[in-house]
Design a protein around this motif. Structure first.
Motif, mmCIF file in Angstrom:
data_model
loop_
_atom_site.group_PDB
_atom_site.id
_atom_site.type_symbol
_atom_site.label_atom_id
_atom_site.label_comp_id
_atom_site.label_asym_id
_atom_site.label_seq_id
_atom_site.Cartn_x
_atom_site.Cartn_y
_atom_site.Cartn_z
ATOM 1 N N THR A 89 0.832 -1.199 0.000
ATOM 2 C CA THR A 89 0.000 0.000 0.000
ATOM 3 C C THR A 89 0.868 1.251 0.000
ATOM 4 O O THR A 89 0.566 2.229 -0.687
ATOM 5 N N ARG A 90 1.960 1.209 0.730
ATOM 6 C CA ARG A 90 2.878 2.356 0.784
ATOM 7 C C ARG A 90 3.478 2.631 -0.587
ATOM 8 O O ARG A 90 3.542 3.777 -1.031
ATOM 9 N N GLN A 91 3.901 1.583 -1.288
ATOM 10 C CA GLN A 91 4.457 1.746 -2.628
ATOM 11 C C GLN A 91 3.424 2.332 -3.581
ATOM 12 O O GLN A 91 3.747 3.191 -4.402
ATOM 13 N N GLN A 92 2.196 1.872 -3.485
ATOM 14 C CA GLN A 92 1.137 2.388 -4.355
ATOM 15 C C GLN A 92 0.871 3.862 -4.082
ATOM 16 O O GLN A 92 0.710 4.646 -5.017
ATOM 17 N N LYS A 93 0.839 4.257 -2.820
ATOM 18 C CA LYS A 93 0.607 5.659 -2.481
ATOM 19 C C LYS A 93 1.744 6.540 -2.973
ATOM 20 O O LYS A 93 1.506 7.616 -3.535
ATOM 21 N N ILE A 94 2.976 6.092 -2.784
ATOM 22 C CA ILE A 94 4.134 6.866 -3.237
ATOM 23 C C ILE A 94 4.148 6.946 -4.756
ATOM 24 O O ILE A 94 4.440 8.003 -5.336
ATOM 25 N N SER A 95 3.805 5.854 -5.436
ATOM 26 C CA SER A 95 3.758 5.847 -6.902
ATOM 27 C C SER A 95 2.758 6.861 -7.426
ATOM 28 O O SER A 95 3.045 7.606 -8.363
ATOM 29 N N ARG A 96 1.576 6.889 -6.830
ATOM 30 C CA ARG A 96 0.551 7.854 -7.260
ATOM 31 C C ARG A 96 0.990 9.288 -6.983
ATOM 32 O O ARG A 96 0.770 10.187 -7.790
ATOM 33 N N LEU A 97 1.621 9.513 -5.829
ATOM 34 C CA LEU A 97 2.111 10.845 -5.481
ATOM 35 C C LEU A 97 3.165 11.316 -6.479
ATOM 36 O O LEU A 97 3.095 12.434 -6.991
ATOM 37 N N ILE A 98 4.109 10.445 -6.788
ATOM 38 C CA ILE A 98 5.171 10.794 -7.741
ATOM 39 C C ILE A 98 4.585 11.017 -9.129
ATOM 40 O O ILE A 98 4.969 11.954 -9.829
ATOM 41 N N GLN A 99 3.636 10.181 -9.536
ATOM 42 C CA GLN A 99 3.021 10.325 -10.856
ATOM 43 C C GLN A 99 2.311 11.672 -10.981
ATOM 44 O O GLN A 99 2.479 12.383 -11.973
ATOM 45 N N LYS A 100 1.565 12.042 -9.965
ATOM 46 C CA LYS A 100 0.839 13.316 -9.991
ATOM 47 C C LYS A 100 1.803 14.496 -10.041
ATOM 48 O O LYS A 100 1.655 15.406 -10.864
ATOM 49 N N ASP A 101 2.818 14.477 -9.196
ATOM 50 C CA ASP A 101 3.754 15.596 -9.142
ATOM 51 C C ASP A 101 4.649 15.663 -10.371
ATOM 52 O O ASP A 101 4.943 16.753 -10.865
ATOM 53 N N LEU A 102 5.090 14.533 -10.894
ATOM 54 C CA LEU A 102 5.889 14.558 -12.114
ATOM 55 C C LEU A 102 5.070 15.048 -13.308
ATOM 56 O O LEU A 102 5.586 15.731 -14.183
ATOM 57 N N GLY A 103 3.793 14.705 -13.345
ATOM 58 C CA GLY A 103 2.924 15.218 -14.404
ATOM 59 C C GLY A 103 2.872 16.732 -14.397
ATOM 60 O O GLY A 103 2.956 17.381 -15.449
ATOM 61 N N VAL A 128 2.848 11.327 -17.885
ATOM 62 C CA VAL A 128 3.359 10.254 -17.032
ATOM 63 C C VAL A 128 2.258 9.208 -16.927
ATOM 64 O O VAL A 128 1.224 9.439 -16.295
ATOM 65 N N THR A 129 2.460 8.058 -17.575
ATOM 66 C CA THR A 129 1.407 7.048 -17.613
ATOM 67 C C THR A 129 1.450 6.095 -16.434
ATOM 68 O O THR A 129 0.406 5.632 -15.975
ATOM 69 N N LYS A 130 2.654 5.801 -15.936
ATOM 70 C CA LYS A 130 2.762 4.852 -14.831
ATOM 71 C C LYS A 130 4.073 5.073 -14.094
ATOM 72 O O LYS A 130 5.078 5.446 -14.691
ATOM 73 N N VAL A 131 4.048 4.828 -12.803
ATOM 74 C CA VAL A 131 5.258 4.880 -11.981
ATOM 75 C C VAL A 131 5.305 3.609 -11.147
ATOM 76 O O VAL A 131 4.351 3.288 -10.445
ATOM 77 N N ASN A 132 6.415 2.884 -11.257
ATOM 78 C CA ASN A 132 6.670 1.718 -10.407
ATOM 79 C C ASN A 132 7.825 2.073 -9.488
ATOM 80 O O ASN A 132 8.835 2.599 -9.936
ATOM 81 N N ILE A 133 7.668 1.762 -8.206
ATOM 82 C CA ILE A 133 8.717 2.089 -7.248
ATOM 83 C C ILE A 133 9.178 0.809 -6.561
ATOM 84 O O ILE A 133 8.379 -0.096 -6.320
ATOM 85 N N THR A 134 10.473 0.726 -6.295
ATOM 86 C CA THR A 134 11.035 -0.459 -5.664
ATOM 87 C C THR A 134 10.587 -0.528 -4.204
ATOM 88 O O THR A 134 10.204 0.487 -3.617
ATOM 89 N N PRO A 135 10.627 -1.723 -3.602
ATOM 90 C CA PRO A 135 10.177 -1.855 -2.205
ATOM 91 C C PRO A 135 10.947 -0.986 -1.213
ATOM 92 O O PRO A 135 10.378 -0.551 -0.211
ATOM 93 N N ASP A 136 12.230 -0.691 -1.496
ATOM 94 C CA ASP A 136 12.987 0.167 -0.584
ATOM 95 C C ASP A 136 12.830 1.653 -0.911
ATOM 96 O O ASP A 136 13.475 2.496 -0.294
ATOM 97 N N LEU A 137 11.977 1.978 -1.877
ATOM 98 C CA LEU A 137 11.646 3.348 -2.281
ATOM 99 C C LEU A 137 12.858 4.133 -2.788
ATOM 100 O O LEU A 137 12.901 5.358 -2.689
ATOM 101 N N SER A 138 13.839 3.431 -3.334
ATOM 102 C CA SER A 138 15.050 4.119 -3.789
ATOM 103 C C SER A 138 15.073 4.369 -5.293
ATOM 104 O O SER A 138 15.839 5.205 -5.761
ATOM 105 N N LEU A 139 14.251 3.663 -6.054
ATOM 106 C CA LEU A 139 14.237 3.816 -7.507
ATOM 107 C C LEU A 139 12.798 3.855 -8.000
ATOM 108 O O LEU A 139 11.991 2.996 -7.633
ATOM 109 N N ALA A 140 12.504 4.847 -8.818
ATOM 110 C CA ALA A 140 11.177 4.960 -9.425
ATOM 111 C C ALA A 140 11.327 4.801 -10.933
ATOM 112 O O ALA A 140 12.072 5.555 -11.562
ATOM 113 N N LYS A 141 10.642 3.825 -11.494
ATOM 114 C CA LYS A 141 10.612 3.649 -12.946
ATOM 115 C C LYS A 141 9.410 4.424 -13.465
ATOM 116 O O LYS A 141 8.270 4.113 -13.139
ATOM 117 N N VAL A 142 9.690 5.434 -14.273
ATOM 118 C CA VAL A 142 8.661 6.353 -14.743
ATOM 119 C C VAL A 142 8.439 6.104 -16.228
ATOM 120 O O VAL A 142 9.370 6.190 -17.023
#
Length: 112
Positions: free
Chosen positions: A4-18, A36-50
């Protein structure tokens, strides 16, 4: 499976990067729409694939290389926006999302 944390961070990053790309496109990428169509973030929150969709006249590869050249500036703008919500700002890895081109190609094949 993303937490759930990864999903929330992904949505936050997607919105702000847009929003960042909307503002940057006016000055640095005229005539292009960057989504920005999708953001995947690693479990340690260190890398975001945009994943980005690029629309406009001109070479997508040229715009994509210019986006990668501005990666530090984009990450800094992201840090200014989400710095109070995240302890560490993830590294950004950009990829071209060609799913719309793929869908259009399948649609054209079905019509013919």
């Amino acid at each position: 499976m993303e937490s759930t944390r990864q999903q929330k961070i992904s949505r936050l990053i997607q919105k702000d990067l847009g929003e960042i790309f909307r503002l940057l496109a006016r000055d640095n990428f005229p005539g292009f729409l960057i989504t920005v169509t999708k953001v995947n973030i690693t479990p340690d929150l260190s890398l975001a694939k945009v994943y980005l969709s690029l629309f406009g006249a001109g070479s997508k590869e040229d715009i994509f290389s210019r986006i990668n050249a501005h990666k530090k500036e984009i990450r800094h703008q992201l840090a200014l926006r989400v710095g109070k919500q995240m302890r560490v700002i993830p590294e950004l890895a950009f990829f071209i999302d060609d799913s719309l081109d793929y869908i259009e190609n399948i649609d054209n094949l079905l019509k013919s």
